[in-house]
Design a protein around this motif. Structure first.
Motif, PDB file in Angstrom:
ATOM      1  N   SER A 123      -8.434 -48.468   2.177  1.00 24.27           N
ATOM      2  CA  SER A 123      -7.386 -47.474   2.424  1.00 24.27           C
ATOM      3  C   SER A 123      -7.891 -46.202   3.096  1.00 24.27           C
ATOM      4  CB  SER A 123      -6.729 -47.089   1.089  1.00 24.27           C
ATOM      5  OG  SER A 123      -7.678 -46.548   0.197  1.00 24.27           O
ATOM      6  N   TYR A 124      -9.167 -46.130   3.433  1.00 19.18           N
ATOM      7  CA  TYR A 124      -9.723 -44.876   3.927  1.00 19.18           C
ATOM      8  C   TYR A 124      -9.039 -44.441   5.218  1.00 19.18           C
ATOM      9  CZ  TYR A 124     -13.152 -41.296   5.086  1.00 19.18           C
ATOM     10  OH  TYR A 124     -13.757 -40.109   5.385  1.00 19.18           O
ATOM     11  N   TRP A 125      -8.908 -45.374   6.167  1.00 20.18           N
ATOM     12  CA  TRP A 125      -8.139 -45.116   7.396  1.00 20.18           C
ATOM     13  C   TRP A 125      -6.841 -45.900   7.275  1.00 20.18           C
ATOM     14  CZ3 TRP A 125     -13.573 -45.951   8.644  1.00 20.18           C
ATOM     15  CH2 TRP A 125     -14.227 -44.766   9.027  1.00 20.18           C
ATOM     16  N   ALA A 126      -5.869 -45.309   6.636  1.00 19.84           N
ATOM     17  CA  ALA A 126      -4.652 -46.039   6.278  1.00 19.84           C
ATOM     18  C   ALA A 126      -3.942 -46.636   7.490  1.00 19.84           C
ATOM     19  CB  ALA A 126      -3.702 -45.119   5.514  1.00 19.84           C
ATOM     20  N   LYS A 127      -3.927 -45.917   8.611  1.00 21.21           N
ATOM     21  CA  LYS A 127      -3.227 -46.421   9.789  1.00 21.21           C
ATOM     22  C   LYS A 127      -3.880 -47.668  10.373  1.00 21.21           C
ATOM     23  CE  LYS A 127      -1.114 -42.036  11.192  1.00 21.21           C
ATOM     24  NZ  LYS A 127      -0.987 -41.008  12.257  1.00 21.21           N
ATOM     25  N   VAL A 133      -5.918 -56.997   8.386  1.00 25.06           N
ATOM     26  CA  VAL A 133      -7.076 -56.371   7.758  1.00 25.06           C
ATOM     27  C   VAL A 133      -7.081 -56.665   6.263  1.00 25.06           C
ATOM     28  CG1 VAL A 133      -8.068 -54.140   7.089  1.00 25.06           C
ATOM     29  CG2 VAL A 133      -7.433 -54.548   9.470  1.00 25.06           C
ATOM     30  N   ILE A 134      -5.929 -56.540   5.627  1.00 26.43           N
ATOM     31  CA  ILE A 134      -5.828 -56.806   4.188  1.00 26.43           C
ATOM     32  C   ILE A 134      -6.162 -58.261   3.880  1.00 26.43           C
ATOM     33  CG2 ILE A 134      -4.217 -56.986   2.250  1.00 26.43           C
ATOM     34  CD1 ILE A 134      -2.792 -54.507   3.394  1.00 26.43           C
ATOM     35  N   LEU A 135      -5.566 -59.183   4.641  1.00 29.20           N
ATOM     36  CA  LEU A 135      -5.831 -60.602   4.402  1.00 29.20           C
ATOM     37  C   LEU A 135      -7.313 -60.917   4.604  1.00 29.20           C
ATOM     38  CD1 LEU A 135      -2.746 -62.223   6.198  1.00 29.20           C
ATOM     39  CD2 LEU A 135      -3.100 -61.967   3.731  1.00 29.20           C
ATOM     40  N   GLY A 136      -7.900 -60.383   5.673  1.00 29.57           N
ATOM     41  CA  GLY A 136      -9.307 -60.642   5.948  1.00 29.57           C
ATOM     42  C   GLY A 136     -10.216 -60.064   4.876  1.00 29.57           C
ATOM     43  N   ASN A 159      -3.695 -44.225  -0.394  1.00 30.54           N
ATOM     44  CA  ASN A 159      -3.095 -43.641   0.819  1.00 30.54           C
ATOM     45  C   ASN A 159      -1.778 -44.313   1.196  1.00 30.54           C
ATOM     46  OD1 ASN A 159      -4.766 -41.493   1.477  1.00 30.54           O
ATOM     47  ND2 ASN A 159      -6.208 -42.768   2.607  1.00 30.54           N
ATOM     48  N   GLY A 160      -1.052 -44.781   0.199  1.00 34.27           N
ATOM     49  CA  GLY A 160       0.255 -45.387   0.442  1.00 34.27           C
ATOM     50  C   GLY A 160       0.221 -46.836   0.883  1.00 34.27           C
ATOM     51  N   ILE A 161      -0.953 -47.458   0.916  1.00 33.25           N
ATOM     52  CA  ILE A 161      -1.032 -48.876   1.297  1.00 33.25           C
ATOM     53  C   ILE A 161      -0.302 -49.714   0.248  1.00 33.25           C
ATOM     54  CG2 ILE A 161      -2.551 -50.836   1.765  1.00 33.25           C
ATOM     55  CD1 ILE A 161      -2.706 -48.584   3.834  1.00 33.25           C
ATOM     56  N   ASP A 162       0.759 -50.370   0.655  1.00 36.98           N
ATOM     57  CA  ASP A 162       1.605 -51.121  -0.269  1.00 36.98           C
ATOM     58  C   ASP A 162       1.740 -52.549   0.229  1.00 36.98           C
ATOM     59  OD1 ASP A 162       3.339 -51.948  -2.212  1.00 36.98           O
ATOM     60  OD2 ASP A 162       4.981 -50.618  -1.646  1.00 36.98           O
ATOM     61  N   MET A 163       1.112 -53.481  -0.449  1.00 38.22           N
ATOM     62  CA  MET A 163       1.176 -54.886  -0.068  1.00 38.22           C
ATOM     63  C   MET A 163       2.491 -55.495  -0.545  1.00 38.22           C
ATOM     64  SD  MET A 163      -2.713 -55.954  -1.132  1.00 38.22           S
ATOM     65  CE  MET A 163      -2.698 -54.905  -2.604  1.00 38.22           C
ATOM     66  N   SER A 165       5.256 -58.709  -1.233  1.00 35.66           N
ATOM     67  CA  SER A 165       5.067 -59.978  -1.931  1.00 35.66           C
ATOM     68  C   SER A 165       4.683 -61.111  -0.988  1.00 35.66           C
ATOM     69  CB  SER A 165       6.326 -60.348  -2.723  1.00 35.66           C
ATOM     70  OG  SER A 165       7.468 -60.377  -1.887  1.00 35.66           O
ATOM     71  N   ASP A 166       5.093 -61.038   0.272  1.00 30.77           N
ATOM     72  CA  ASP A 166       4.708 -62.078   1.225  1.00 30.77           C
ATOM     73  C   ASP A 166       3.204 -62.052   1.487  1.00 30.77           C
ATOM     74  OD1 ASP A 166       7.290 -62.979   1.464  1.00 30.77           O
ATOM     75  OD2 ASP A 166       7.717 -61.863   3.299  1.00 30.77           O
ATOM     76  N   THR A 167       2.634 -60.844   1.610  1.00 34.38           N
ATOM     77  CA  THR A 167       1.184 -60.729   1.800  1.00 34.38           C
ATOM     78  C   THR A 167       0.450 -61.261   0.578  1.00 34.38           C
ATOM     79  OG1 THR A 167       1.435 -58.799   3.230  1.00 34.38           O
ATOM     80  CG2 THR A 167      -0.713 -59.105   2.183  1.00 34.38           C
ATOM     81  N   MET A 168       0.930 -60.884  -0.610  1.00 30.83           N
ATOM     82  CA  MET A 168       0.301 -61.380  -1.838  1.00 30.83           C
ATOM     83  C   MET A 168       0.429 -62.891  -1.955  1.00 30.83           C
ATOM     84  SD  MET A 168       1.469 -58.498  -4.571  1.00 30.83           S
ATOM     85  CE  MET A 168       1.179 -56.754  -4.244  1.00 30.83           C
ATOM     86  N   SER A 169       1.557 -63.419  -1.522  1.00 33.97           N
ATOM     87  CA  SER A 169       1.763 -64.860  -1.588  1.00 33.97           C
ATOM     88  C   SER A 169       0.763 -65.607  -0.710  1.00 33.97           C
ATOM     89  CB  SER A 169       3.190 -65.205  -1.164  1.00 33.97           C
ATOM     90  OG  SER A 169       3.402 -66.597  -1.228  1.00 33.97           O
ATOM     91  N   GLU A 170       0.472 -65.047   0.460  1.00 31.37           N
ATOM     92  CA  GLU A 170      -0.548 -65.670   1.314  1.00 31.37           C
ATOM     93  C   GLU A 170      -1.912 -65.629   0.642  1.00 31.37           C
ATOM     94  OE1 GLU A 170      -0.590 -64.935   5.560  1.00 31.37           O
ATOM     95  OE2 GLU A 170       1.389 -63.985   5.433  1.00 31.37           O
ATOM     96  N   LEU A 171      -2.229 -64.501   0.018  1.00 35.26           N
ATOM     97  CA  LEU A 171      -3.520 -64.387  -0.660  1.00 35.26           C
ATOM     98  C   LEU A 171      -3.587 -65.293  -1.886  1.00 35.26           C
ATOM     99  CD1 LEU A 171      -4.048 -60.534  -0.410  1.00 35.26           C
ATOM    100  CD2 LEU A 171      -5.309 -62.313   0.813  1.00 35.26           C
ATOM    101  N   ALA A 172      -2.449 -65.535  -2.521  1.00 34.37           N
ATOM    102  CA  ALA A 172      -2.417 -66.378  -3.713  1.00 34.37           C
ATOM    103  C   ALA A 172      -2.894 -67.796  -3.432  1.00 34.37           C
ATOM    104  CB  ALA A 172      -0.999 -66.415  -4.284  1.00 34.37           C
ATOM    105  N   GLN A 173      -2.813 -68.202  -2.197  1.00 34.81           N
ATOM    106  CA  GLN A 173      -3.209 -69.562  -1.853  1.00 34.81           C
ATOM    107  C   GLN A 173      -4.726 -69.743  -1.778  1.00 34.81           C
ATOM    108  OE1 GLN A 173      -0.691 -71.196   1.360  1.00 34.81           O
ATOM    109  NE2 GLN A 173       0.704 -69.493   0.958  1.00 34.81           N
TER     110      GLN A 173
END
Length: 326
Positions: A123-127, A133-136, A159-163, A165-173
């Motif tokens: 989250s350091y460079w939020a933009k 980036v999150i998935l990787g 810094n407001g990074i909010d994942m 449920s779709d992103t979490m669902s991909e990671l859940a796999q």
């Protein structure tokens, strides 16, 4: 459930997890007090929590060195072993801003005896924190360690990074990503993720106990709650009431727990003061300075301390009336 992925090889057990506060010596440098920590870990396990979370937000993780984090895991594991619970779940915070740092923290945690790793998104460079980036980030860490990973969703600390449920669902796999702690407070994420995945495929936890029943009703597996530092038996009892089908009693206690937990929402200092006042004596830790935040942060003012006692004290008699789990 709609997903056909295999259950995780090491699913995280359901229940109440305590994000344990860090305790310090009353010295100028406030070194971590490992003896007091051992007493407090033992107190929480006897109180009936289902797991400990170390080096998270409530533990002031950003104020702890890597070596302190590692040693605290060792002390917690010893406390569990000494109480006859060698397999007791210990979740270690492994959040670093770089992939490399998070992998190193995961290696330390695994070596020290952790069962799972709790990981915030970068989250350091939020933009610059895109979905890719999150998935990787999570996949790279999960690929590089055998420590099962729990996603930590806490936008206020990131810094407001909010994942979503779709992103979490991909990671859940991913076979080594076993669940999520939702300190974002989004109950919709609970119901969407539990519709897709069983607990053994991907576990979902509330990030506080003031919405434990809504999370459980939505199919979640429990919660990670700071108030367990103060009243571990009460929160464990609330979870037990729900599981026993005593919904009326559970709803009543849920309201009382929520009223007390609003003090924890005010920050680390009120949480630690509440723990010192209500739990310290039972844990055998009588020096209130052990519960002070680490500098430069300061303990509660007298006015705030009085308020904390006022909003929490209605749970004191129930806590004292409940038996130890061990």
């Amino acid at each position: 459930m709609t997903s056909t992925i295999a259950s995780k090889s090491t699913p995280i057990p359901p229940g109440i997890y305590c994000p344990v506060i860090s305790l310090y010596k009353a010295t100028a440098r406030q070194e971590v007090d490992y003896d007091a920590s051992y007493k407090f870990f033992s107190h929480l396990i006897r109180g009936g929590v289902d797991g400990l979370v170390l080096a998270g937000t409530t533990a002031e993780a950003v104020l702890l060195s890597a070596e302190e984090r590692k040693e605290l895991v060792k002390v917690a594991r010893k406390a569990a072993v000494d109480l006859g619970r060698p397999e007791f779940p210990i979740v270690a915070g492994i959040s670093g801003q770089s992939t490399n740092e998070s992998i190193r923290l995961a290696e330390d945690a695994l070596e020290a005896g952790a069962s799972f790793g709790l990981l915030l998104p970068p989250s350091y460079w939020a933009k610059a924190v895109t979905k890719d980036v999150i998935l990787g980030f999570y996949r790279d860490v999960a690929d590089s360690t055998t420590l099962p990973i729990v996603i930590y969703s806490f936008p206020a600390m990131c810094n407001g990074i909010d994942m979503n449920s779709d992103t979490m669902s991909e990671l859940a796999q991913h076979p080594n990503i076993v669940g999520v702690k939702l300190t974002c407070g989004n109950a919709g994420k609970v119901t969407r993720l539990t519709e897709e995945y069983s607990h053994e495929q991907f576990a979902v936890y509330a990030g506080s106990s003031d919405w434990l029943i809504p999370c459980l009703a939505g199919g979640g597996g429990g919660c990670v709650t700071g108030i367990a530092n103060v009243f571990p038996k009460c929160v464990a009892h609330l979870y037990a009431l729900w599981n026993q089908g005593k919904t009326k009693e559970a709803r009543e206690l849920q309201g009382l727990v929520a009223q007390a937990e609003k003090a924890c929402k005010e920050g680390i200092a009120p949480t630690k003061f509440g723990a010192a006042h209500f739990a310290g004596p039972s844990a055998g830790i009588t020096d209130a300075r052990a519960f002070w935040p680490r500098k430069p942060y300061t303990p509660c003012s007298e006015e705030k301390s009085t308020w904390v006692v006022k909003v929490m004290q209605h749970l004191e008699s129930l806590e004292q009336s409940l038996p130890d789990a061990i």
